[in-house]
Design a protein around this motif. Structure first.
Motif, PDB file in Angstrom:
ATOM      1  N   ASP A  22       0.795  -1.229   0.000  1.00  0.00           N
ATOM      2  CA  ASP A  22       0.000   0.000   0.000  1.00  0.00           C
ATOM      3  C   ASP A  22       0.829   1.282   0.000  1.00  0.00           C
ATOM      4  OD1 ASP A  22       0.935  -0.249   2.566  1.00  0.00           O
ATOM      5  OD2 ASP A  22      -1.015  -0.063   3.547  1.00  0.00           O
ATOM      6  N   PHE A  23       2.157   1.158   0.132  1.00  0.00           N
ATOM      7  CA  PHE A  23       2.976   2.372   0.159  1.00  0.00           C
ATOM      8  C   PHE A  23       2.863   3.149  -1.150  1.00  0.00           C
ATOM      9  CE2 PHE A  23       6.283   1.850   3.741  1.00  0.00           C
ATOM     10  CZ  PHE A  23       5.362   1.209   4.548  1.00  0.00           C
ATOM     11  N   ILE A  24       3.001   2.442  -2.273  1.00  0.00           N
ATOM     12  CA  ILE A  24       2.926   3.122  -3.564  1.00  0.00           C
ATOM     13  C   ILE A  24       1.524   3.662  -3.796  1.00  0.00           C
ATOM     14  CG2 ILE A  24       2.317   1.079  -4.949  1.00  0.00           C
ATOM     15  CD1 ILE A  24       4.882   3.727  -6.013  1.00  0.00           C
ATOM     16  N   CYS A  25       0.518   2.976  -3.265  1.00  0.00           N
ATOM     17  CA  CYS A  25      -0.869   3.436  -3.422  1.00  0.00           C
ATOM     18  C   CYS A  25      -1.059   4.793  -2.746  1.00  0.00           C
ATOM     19  CB  CYS A  25      -1.838   2.415  -2.841  1.00  0.00           C
ATOM     20  SG  CYS A  25      -1.711   0.761  -3.550  1.00  0.00           S
ATOM     21  N   PHE A  26      -0.646   4.886  -1.497  1.00  0.00           N
ATOM     22  CA  PHE A  26      -0.845   6.139  -0.778  1.00  0.00           C
ATOM     23  C   PHE A  26       0.039   7.250  -1.333  1.00  0.00           C
ATOM     24  CE2 PHE A  26      -2.499   3.312   2.678  1.00  0.00           C
ATOM     25  CZ  PHE A  26      -3.791   3.801   2.638  1.00  0.00           C
ATOM     26  N   ALA A  27       1.228   6.892  -1.834  1.00  0.00           N
ATOM     27  CA  ALA A  27       2.068   7.898  -2.484  1.00  0.00           C
ATOM     28  C   ALA A  27       1.381   8.448  -3.726  1.00  0.00           C
ATOM     29  CB  ALA A  27       3.425   7.295  -2.850  1.00  0.00           C
ATOM     30  N   ALA A  28       0.593   7.597  -4.412  1.00  0.00           N
ATOM     31  CA  ALA A  28      -0.110   8.019  -5.623  1.00  0.00           C
ATOM     32  C   ALA A  28      -1.225   9.013  -5.329  1.00  0.00           C
ATOM     33  CB  ALA A  28      -0.683   6.805  -6.354  1.00  0.00           C
ATOM     34  N   ASN A  29      -1.645   9.134  -4.068  1.00  0.00           N
ATOM     35  CA  ASN A  29      -2.630  10.146  -3.700  1.00  0.00           C
ATOM     36  C   ASN A  29      -2.157  11.548  -4.060  1.00  0.00           C
ATOM     37  OD1 ASN A  29      -5.228   9.557  -2.445  1.00  0.00           O
ATOM     38  ND2 ASN A  29      -4.059   8.324  -0.986  1.00  0.00           N
ATOM     39  N   TYR A  30      -0.854  11.710  -4.113  1.00  0.00           N
ATOM     40  CA  TYR A  30      -0.282  13.024  -4.401  1.00  0.00           C
ATOM     41  C   TYR A  30       0.119  13.167  -5.869  1.00  0.00           C
ATOM     42  CZ  TYR A  30      -0.087  13.226   0.674  1.00  0.00           C
ATOM     43  OH  TYR A  30      -0.427  13.217   2.004  1.00  0.00           O
ATOM     44  N   GLN A  31      -0.327  12.221  -6.698  1.00  0.00           N
ATOM     45  CA  GLN A  31      -0.014  12.237  -8.122  1.00  0.00           C
ATOM     46  C   GLN A  31      -1.297  12.410  -8.933  1.00  0.00           C
ATOM     47  OE1 GLN A  31       3.250  12.297  -8.743  1.00  0.00           O
ATOM     48  NE2 GLN A  31       3.527  12.005  -6.530  1.00  0.00           N
ATOM     49  N   PRO A  32      -1.185  12.883 -10.180  1.00  0.00           N
ATOM     50  CA  PRO A  32      -2.383  13.089 -11.009  1.00  0.00           C
ATOM     51  C   PRO A  32      -3.203  11.814 -11.163  1.00  0.00           C
ATOM     52  CG  PRO A  32      -0.468  14.119 -12.031  1.00  0.00           C
ATOM     53  CD  PRO A  32       0.044  13.309 -10.884  1.00  0.00           C
ATOM     54  N   GLY A  33      -4.486  11.903 -10.870  1.00  0.00           N
ATOM     55  CA  GLY A  33      -5.390  10.771 -11.045  1.00  0.00           C
ATOM     56  C   GLY A  33      -5.283   9.680 -10.009  1.00  0.00           C
ATOM     57  N   GLY A  34      -4.301   9.782  -9.093  1.00  0.00           N
ATOM     58  CA  GLY A  34      -4.129   8.765  -8.072  1.00  0.00           C
ATOM     59  C   GLY A  34      -3.630   7.438  -8.602  1.00  0.00           C
ATOM     60  N   VAL A  35      -3.051   7.410  -9.805  1.00  0.00           N
ATOM     61  CA  VAL A  35      -2.608   6.167 -10.447  1.00  0.00           C
ATOM     62  C   VAL A  35      -1.131   6.258 -10.820  1.00  0.00           C
ATOM     63  CG1 VAL A  35      -4.889   5.563 -11.327  1.00  0.00           C
ATOM     64  CG2 VAL A  35      -3.383   7.025 -12.699  1.00  0.00           C
ATOM     65  N   TRP A  36      -0.583   5.136 -11.253  1.00  0.00           N
ATOM     66  CA  TRP A  36       0.813   5.089 -11.684  1.00  0.00           C
ATOM     67  C   TRP A  36       0.955   4.079 -12.813  1.00  0.00           C
ATOM     68  CZ3 TRP A  36      -1.142   3.044  -7.250  1.00  0.00           C
ATOM     69  CH2 TRP A  36      -1.054   1.659  -7.091  1.00  0.00           C
ATOM     70  N   CYS A  37       2.064   4.180 -13.530  1.00  0.00           N
ATOM     71  CA  CYS A  37       2.343   3.271 -14.641  1.00  0.00           C
ATOM     72  C   CYS A  37       3.594   2.472 -14.329  1.00  0.00           C
ATOM     73  CB  CYS A  37       2.545   4.065 -15.932  1.00  0.00           C
ATOM     74  SG  CYS A  37       2.847   3.036 -17.387  1.00  0.00           S
ATOM     75  N   GLN A  38       3.519   1.160 -14.520  1.00  0.00           N
ATOM     76  CA  GLN A  38       4.650   0.264 -14.293  1.00  0.00           C
ATOM     77  C   GLN A  38       5.206  -0.198 -15.641  1.00  0.00           C
ATOM     78  OE1 GLN A  38       5.006  -2.846 -11.029  1.00  0.00           O
ATOM     79  NE2 GLN A  38       4.353  -4.114 -12.720  1.00  0.00           N
ATOM     80  N   VAL A  39       6.535  -0.194 -15.762  1.00  0.00           N
ATOM     81  CA  VAL A  39       7.181  -0.470 -17.045  1.00  0.00           C
ATOM     82  C   VAL A  39       8.297  -1.501 -16.853  1.00  0.00           C
ATOM     83  CG1 VAL A  39       8.396   0.532 -19.007  1.00  0.00           C
ATOM     84  CG2 VAL A  39       6.695   1.889 -17.781  1.00  0.00           C
ATOM     85  N   TYR A  40       8.434  -2.428 -17.820  1.00  0.00           N
ATOM     86  CA  TYR A  40       9.481  -3.436 -17.755  1.00  0.00           C
ATOM     87  C   TYR A  40       9.722  -3.976 -19.160  1.00  0.00           C
ATOM     88  CZ  TYR A  40       4.984  -5.743 -16.987  1.00  0.00           C
ATOM     89  OH  TYR A  40       3.670  -6.111 -17.064  1.00  0.00           O
ATOM     90  N   ASP A  41      10.784  -4.772 -19.308  1.00  0.00           N
ATOM     91  CA  ASP A  41      11.110  -5.301 -20.636  1.00  0.00           C
ATOM     92  C   ASP A  41      10.956  -6.822 -20.661  1.00  0.00           C
ATOM     93  OD1 ASP A  41      13.380  -6.398 -19.484  1.00  0.00           O
ATOM     94  OD2 ASP A  41      14.800  -5.118 -20.543  1.00  0.00           O
TER      95      ASP A  41
END
Length: 390
Positions: A195-214
């Motif tokens: 839940d750490f990344i979730c609550f950190a996303a509260n302070y980001q646009p839309g409350g979401v994040w994008c994960q990227v990998y190869d």
């Protein structure tokens, strides 16, 4: 002088992570837990009443003496010397969630809670004079996969509110790959409890994040060696493929795949300066991997990974709300307490309807503590009321 063990590859200490069996082979269908319990209780001459919705607890002079239920045949009163509430939390009650846990609502895109967890038991206990944990405590996993452009939070009003996403457990979301906001920038250490990344996303646009990998993601996850239900190492070693691991988001067209990072950025919705930020962030992150040092957020070296080998993948995430774990205050015997912390005679609470155990959030690194708490409390009360415990 004692010989010291060699340094652990993760910089920590070796400990045993028990194998978790979430799935059963199709050739073996085990009896359902509730069926086993129902059969045993029926054999002992006890009644199990279904389709009984609790309306209120019966209480007078600081004592609970049963409850009133709404049934298909009208209201029914059940008198009891002792009453155990085991009704779950209130994750399925948008009104209570908005009032008590706006931070959780603001970063969740999906739900995996039981739809019957509407807080009825907590409210009934409060009306009977009980006290509740002061601080709200949600259980949120970072696996609510959504399409580009979807915001976290509810859609709709009142009791009809729902989260916008329908993928609640895309497990790869819990892996510590690079995560960025809508401006294409990292904003937190990705190697943290769910839940750490979730609550950190509260302070980001839309409350979401994008994960990227190869395309090296499976080898990367073997090295990451996460714990709890995100631990995928045994399944990879048994031959699970990436397509099987990300089946839900692939079938829904939410997981983006491209042969170049520029194409991936377009598919993920990055444009203009945000696209430039994203491409620069990937380049910088690759440098952190090369140097084995995360200069921005201090992520452990073994949790870093390169993003260089095509094809490239990206997916947007929000939190997935599993349950709430702040409930009615209890003592060591699960007896419900009033605001002065006096026992309410005849009233017990176990599981997520009860409190006095968690504070603020679910400690994900203590694997199994939530289901363990519920099982132990329920068993303890049953033995207590049966006279098997002093």
């Amino acid at each position: 002088m004692l010989d010291m063990p060699p340094a652990h590859s993760t910089g920590g200490t070796d400990y045993y992570v028990p194998y978790v069996q979430h799935l059963w082979e199709p050739s073996y269908v085990p009896p359902m837990r509730n069926d086993v319990i129902a059969e045993r209780l029926a054999g002992q001459g006890h009644d199990i009443l279904f389709e009984h919705e609790m309306v209120k607890l019966l209480h007078a002079d600081g004592k609970v003496t049963g409850a009133v239920f709404s049934t298909k045949d009208g209201y029914k009163q059940v008198n009891a010397k002792n009453t155990l509430l085991a009704t779950g939390g209130y994750a399925a009650n948008p009104v209570m969630m908005r009032a008590l846990q706006p931070a959780a609502v603001g970063c969740c895109t999906a739900s995996s809670f039981n739809p019957t967890c509407t807080g009825d038991g907590i409210r009934a206990g409060l009306w009977a004079g009980a006290s509740k944990d002061i601080d709200a405590a949600p259980m949120i996993f970072d696996r609510g996969a959504v399409a580009p452009g979807v915001d976290a939070g509810y859609e709709g009003d009142g009791e009809n509110s729902v989260f916008r996403g329908n993928i609640f457990q895309e497990n790869i979301g819990s892996q510590p790959f690079m995560k960025v906001n809508r401006h294409g920038q990292r904003f937190a250490n990705e190697s943290t409890p769910y839940d750490f990344i979730c609550f950190a996303a509260n302070y980001q646009p839309g409350g979401v994040w994008c994960q990227v990998y190869d395309s090296n993601m499976m080898d990367d996850m073997l090295r990451f060696e996460t714990v709890g239900c995100s631990r995928v190492v045994p399944y990879i070693e048994m031959g699970m493929t990436f397509d099987e691991y990300t089946a839900m988001s692939q079938e829904s067209g939410i997981l983006m795949k491209a042969d170049t990072l520029e194409e991936l950025a377009d598919l993920l919705g990055f444009a203009g300066q945000d696209k430039d930020n994203f491409l620069a962030e990937v380049e910088k992150y690759n440098g952190f991997y090369d140097n084995q040092v995360d200069e921005d957020f201090g992520k452990e070296a073994y949790r870093l990974s390169a993003i260089r080998q095509a094809p490239f993948y990206g997916c947007w995430f929000g939190g997935s709300l599993l349950t709430t774990i702040d409930g009615l205050r209890i003592n060591e015997n699960c007896q419900v307490l009033d605001p002065e912390l006096n026992v309410i005679e005849g009233l017990y609470a176990a599981g997520d309807v009860s409190g006095s155990f968690f504070s603020g959030n679910y400690p994900e690194y203590i694997v199994g503590v939530a289901c363990g708490r519920s099982s132990v409390e329920g068993r303890h009360v049953a033995k207590l009321l049966a006279g098997a415990v002093e």
